[in-house]
Design a protein around this motif. Sequence first.
Motif, PDB file in Angstrom:
ATOM      1  N   HIS A  66       0.969  -1.082  -0.017  1.00 43.40           N
ATOM      2  CA  HIS A  66      -0.156  -0.103  -0.154  1.00 43.40           C
ATOM      3  C   HIS A  66       0.801   1.341   0.034  1.00 43.40           C
ATOM      4  O   HIS A  66       1.817   1.263   0.974  1.00 43.40           O
ATOM      5  CB  HIS A  66      -0.838   0.103   1.294  1.00 43.40           C
ATOM      6  CG  HIS A  66      -1.842   1.090   1.352  1.00 43.40           C
ATOM      7  ND1 HIS A  66      -2.310   1.783   2.621  1.00 43.40           N
ATOM      8  CD2 HIS A  66      -2.473   1.586   0.196  1.00 43.40           C
ATOM      9  CE1 HIS A  66      -3.126   2.495   2.399  1.00 43.40           C
ATOM     10  NE2 HIS A  66      -3.330   2.639   0.647  1.00 43.40           N
ATOM     11  N   LYS A  67       0.593   2.113  -0.923  1.00 45.68           N
ATOM     12  CA  LYS A  67       1.380   3.337  -1.193  1.00 45.68           C
ATOM     13  C   LYS A  67       2.780   3.369  -1.290  1.00 45.68           C
ATOM     14  O   LYS A  67       3.586   4.350  -1.246  1.00 45.68           O
ATOM     15  CB  LYS A  67       0.885   4.323   0.016  1.00 45.68           C
ATOM     16  CG  LYS A  67      -0.292   4.797   0.220  1.00 45.68           C
ATOM     17  CD  LYS A  67      -0.428   5.589   1.273  1.00 45.68           C
ATOM     18  CE  LYS A  67      -2.025   6.232   1.342  1.00 45.68           C
ATOM     19  NZ  LYS A  67      -2.156   7.400   2.530  1.00 45.68           N
ATOM     20  N   GLN A  68       3.239   2.225  -1.588  1.00 48.37           N
ATOM     21  CA  GLN A  68       4.660   2.143  -1.880  1.00 48.37           C
ATOM     22  C   GLN A  68       5.272   2.485  -3.348  1.00 48.37           C
ATOM     23  O   GLN A  68       4.577   2.193  -4.302  1.00 48.37           O
ATOM     24  CB  GLN A  68       5.128   0.450  -1.441  1.00 48.37           C
ATOM     25  CG  GLN A  68       5.237   0.137  -0.092  1.00 48.37           C
ATOM     26  CD  GLN A  68       6.012  -1.276   0.293  1.00 48.37           C
ATOM     27  OE1 GLN A  68       6.833  -1.518  -0.560  1.00 48.37           O
ATOM     28  NE2 GLN A  68       5.640  -1.937   1.234  1.00 48.37           N
ATOM     29  N   GLN A  69       6.450   2.741  -3.387  1.00 52.95           N
ATOM     30  CA  GLN A  69       7.039   2.828  -4.354  1.00 52.95           C
ATOM     31  C   GLN A  69       7.986   1.752  -4.803  1.00 52.95           C
ATOM     32  O   GLN A  69       8.820   1.271  -4.234  1.00 52.95           O
ATOM     33  CB  GLN A  69       8.096   4.162  -4.577  1.00 52.95           C
ATOM     34  CG  GLN A  69       8.883   4.273  -5.556  1.00 52.95           C
ATOM     35  CD  GLN A  69       8.479   5.316  -6.680  1.00 52.95           C
ATOM     36  OE1 GLN A  69       7.737   6.107  -6.747  1.00 52.95           O
ATOM     37  NE2 GLN A  69       8.706   4.661  -8.158  1.00 52.95           N
ATOM     38  N   LEU A  70       7.347   0.990  -6.054  1.00 51.59           N
ATOM     39  CA  LEU A  70       8.181  -0.199  -6.303  1.00 51.59           C
ATOM     40  C   LEU A  70       8.998   0.083  -7.464  1.00 51.59           C
ATOM     41  O   LEU A  70       8.719   0.418  -8.386  1.00 51.59           O
ATOM     42  CB  LEU A  70       6.913  -1.201  -6.677  1.00 51.59           C
ATOM     43  CG  LEU A  70       6.156  -1.396  -5.410  1.00 51.59           C
ATOM     44  CD1 LEU A  70       4.809  -2.129  -5.914  1.00 51.59           C
ATOM     45  CD2 LEU A  70       6.460  -2.087  -4.378  1.00 51.59           C
ATOM     46  N   THR A  71      10.306  -0.072  -7.480  1.00 52.06           N
ATOM     47  CA  THR A  71      11.456   0.092  -8.530  1.00 52.06           C
ATOM     48  C   THR A  71      12.016  -1.216  -8.725  1.00 52.06           C
ATOM     49  O   THR A  71      12.554  -1.730  -7.902  1.00 52.06           O
ATOM     50  CB  THR A  71      12.498   1.108  -7.629  1.00 52.06           C
ATOM     51  OG1 THR A  71      11.358   2.409  -7.529  1.00 52.06           O
ATOM     52  CG2 THR A  71      13.270   1.434  -8.994  1.00 52.06           C
ATOM     53  N   LYS A  72      11.871  -1.549  -9.871  1.00 52.57           N
ATOM     54  CA  LYS A  72      12.743  -2.778 -10.675  1.00 52.57           C
ATOM     55  C   LYS A  72      12.555  -3.868  -9.982  1.00 52.57           C
ATOM     56  O   LYS A  72      13.495  -4.613  -9.519  1.00 52.57           O
ATOM     57  CB  LYS A  72      14.190  -2.403 -10.607  1.00 52.57           C
ATOM     58  CG  LYS A  72      14.540  -1.031 -11.798  1.00 52.57           C
ATOM     59  CD  LYS A  72      16.128  -1.044 -11.842  1.00 52.57           C
ATOM     60  CE  LYS A  72      16.136   0.191 -12.579  1.00 52.57           C
ATOM     61  NZ  LYS A  72      17.821   0.615 -12.845  1.00 52.57           N
ATOM     62  N   ILE A  73      11.156  -4.160  -9.423  1.00 50.80           N
ATOM     63  CA  ILE A  73      10.852  -5.536  -8.867  1.00 50.80           C
ATOM     64  C   ILE A  73      10.222  -6.567 -10.098  1.00 50.80           C
ATOM     65  O   ILE A  73       9.165  -6.034 -10.819  1.00 50.80           O
ATOM     66  CB  ILE A  73      10.020  -5.111  -8.082  1.00 50.80           C
ATOM     67  CG1 ILE A  73      10.446  -4.288  -7.087  1.00 50.80           C
ATOM     68  CG2 ILE A  73       9.600  -6.644  -7.079  1.00 50.80           C
ATOM     69  CD1 ILE A  73       9.686  -4.060  -5.641  1.00 50.80           C
ATOM     70  N   ASP A  74      10.808  -7.478 -10.028  1.00 49.43           N
ATOM     71  CA  ASP A  74      10.115  -8.754 -10.999  1.00 49.43           C
ATOM     72  C   ASP A  74       9.354  -9.604 -10.285  1.00 49.43           C
ATOM     73  O   ASP A  74       9.734 -10.306  -9.626  1.00 49.43           O
ATOM     74  CB  ASP A  74      11.234  -9.449 -11.893  1.00 49.43           C
ATOM     75  CG  ASP A  74      10.856  -9.964 -13.056  1.00 49.43           C
ATOM     76  OD1 ASP A  74       9.569 -10.392 -13.281  1.00 49.43           O
ATOM     77  OD2 ASP A  74      11.638 -10.369 -14.059  1.00 49.43           O
ATOM     78  N   PHE A  75       8.052  -9.466 -10.523  1.00 43.67           N
ATOM     79  CA  PHE A  75       6.991 -10.341  -9.801  1.00 43.67           C
ATOM     80  C   PHE A  75       6.541 -11.411 -10.955  1.00 43.67           C
ATOM     81  O   PHE A  75       5.445 -11.938 -10.683  1.00 43.67           O
ATOM     82  CB  PHE A  75       5.747  -9.633  -9.450  1.00 43.67           C
ATOM     83  CG  PHE A  75       6.026  -8.557  -8.398  1.00 43.67           C
ATOM     84  CD1 PHE A  75       6.326  -8.932  -7.130  1.00 43.67           C
ATOM     85  CD2 PHE A  75       5.750  -7.255  -8.464  1.00 43.67           C
ATOM     86  CE1 PHE A  75       6.298  -8.096  -5.857  1.00 43.67           C
ATOM     87  CE2 PHE A  75       6.049  -6.429  -7.387  1.00 43.67           C
ATOM     88  CZ  PHE A  75       6.311  -6.635  -6.137  1.00 43.67           C
ATOM     89  N   SER A  76       7.114 -11.642 -12.005  1.00 45.32           N
ATOM     90  CA  SER A  76       6.829 -12.548 -12.909  1.00 45.32           C
ATOM     91  C   SER A  76       6.164 -13.996 -12.572  1.00 45.32           C
ATOM     92  O   SER A  76       7.094 -14.344 -11.682  1.00 45.32           O
ATOM     93  CB  SER A  76       7.531 -12.804 -14.038  1.00 45.32           C
ATOM     94  OG  SER A  76       8.109 -11.525 -14.865  1.00 45.32           O
ATOM     95  N   HIS A  77       5.158 -14.329 -12.741  1.00 46.33           N
ATOM     96  CA  HIS A  77       4.845 -15.786 -12.492  1.00 46.33           C
ATOM     97  C   HIS A  77       4.440 -15.917 -10.881  1.00 46.33           C
ATOM     98  O   HIS A  77       4.635 -17.013 -10.469  1.00 46.33           O
ATOM     99  CB  HIS A  77       5.570 -16.907 -12.943  1.00 46.33           C
ATOM    100  CG  HIS A  77       5.641 -16.792 -14.340  1.00 46.33           C
ATOM    101  ND1 HIS A  77       4.815 -17.462 -15.458  1.00 46.33           N
ATOM    102  CD2 HIS A  77       6.723 -16.268 -15.200  1.00 46.33           C
ATOM    103  CE1 HIS A  77       5.097 -17.271 -16.379  1.00 46.33           C
ATOM    104  NE2 HIS A  77       6.400 -16.519 -16.515  1.00 46.33           N
ATOM    105  N   ALA A  78       4.574 -14.817 -10.175  1.00 45.86           N
ATOM    106  CA  ALA A  78       4.451 -14.818  -8.798  1.00 45.86           C
ATOM    107  C   ALA A  78       2.975 -15.156  -8.301  1.00 45.86           C
ATOM    108  O   ALA A  78       2.160 -14.760  -8.909  1.00 45.86           O
ATOM    109  CB  ALA A  78       5.126 -13.509  -7.990  1.00 45.86           C
ATOM    110  N   GLU A  79       2.832 -15.846  -6.917  1.00 42.67           N
ATOM    111  CA  GLU A  79       1.673 -16.212  -6.461  1.00 42.67           C
ATOM    112  C   GLU A  79       1.387 -14.998  -5.431  1.00 42.67           C
ATOM    113  O   GLU A  79       1.754 -14.713  -4.661  1.00 42.67           O
ATOM    114  CB  GLU A  79       1.717 -17.463  -5.889  1.00 42.67           C
ATOM    115  CG  GLU A  79       0.547 -17.501  -4.838  1.00 42.67           C
ATOM    116  CD  GLU A  79      -0.741 -17.734  -5.663  1.00 42.67           C
ATOM    117  OE1 GLU A  79      -1.910 -16.629  -5.712  1.00 42.67           O
ATOM    118  OE2 GLU A  79      -0.885 -18.842  -6.555  1.00 42.67           O
ATOM    119  N   MET A  80       0.272 -13.893  -6.165  1.00 45.63           N
ATOM    120  CA  MET A  80       0.118 -12.787  -5.179  1.00 45.63           C
ATOM    121  C   MET A  80      -1.385 -12.661  -5.178  1.00 45.63           C
ATOM    122  O   MET A  80      -2.003 -11.529  -5.242  1.00 45.63           O
ATOM    123  CB  MET A  80       0.935 -11.720  -5.975  1.00 45.63           C
ATOM    124  CG  MET A  80       2.325 -11.817  -6.341  1.00 45.63           C
ATOM    125  SD  MET A  80       3.045 -10.324  -7.189  1.00 45.63           S
ATOM    126  CE  MET A  80       3.138  -9.447  -5.674  1.00 45.63           C
TER     127      MET A  80
END
Length: 208
Positions: A126-140
């Motif tokens: 929540h409200k985070q700055q997400l930089t250069k994160i690879d969530f590919s195929h992740a369980e979210m």
Amino acid sequence: MGEEGQPVQLIDCDLEEADLSELTLDGWLFERCDLRNADLTSAKLDGTAWQSCRASQANFSSADLSDARFFSSDLNNSDFRMAILHAASFENCKLTGADLSEARAIDVRFAETLLISARLPAFSFHKQQLTKIDFSHAEMRKCDFRKAIFDECSLRDANLEGARFDGADLRGADLGGLRLIDARPFRGATISPSQASELLGELGLKVV
């Protein structure tokens, strides 16, 4: 703690397959250590720092990692199930295949980190700055991305069932693999014209 209350610092230590479960190591510093397949189940690791460590397939389940900091470390396929990760941070780390299911994770931070095929159900960004994160195929499933800003991130083929993106800025995210029929969680988010064109292209429509 070391002498005169100074934190213990371990450099270039071979701890592969070591049993460190249930030990109290609060504040310890690990630098270039080999912890592959190490067992840290239920260890007390509050305020620890991990620099350039190899800890693939390490078991951190139920460990207390509050305020822990991981830098440039290989944590591929590691187990963080039910760990306490309050205010923990991961920067330039590899967490491919890591399992963070049921972790207690208030204000955990990731930056420039691989989370490919990782398990992070119900995490809050929540409200985070997400930089250069690879969530590919992740369980979210059921993750909270409300008002988050994505910068050079990937959500390609991630499982986002029940996730929330109200007010999120997704213009800096790779949404490859997303079909318009799957777009319900993105209601209220901002996407770019090129992303909209890609989604509509799934239906055979062209944006001109």
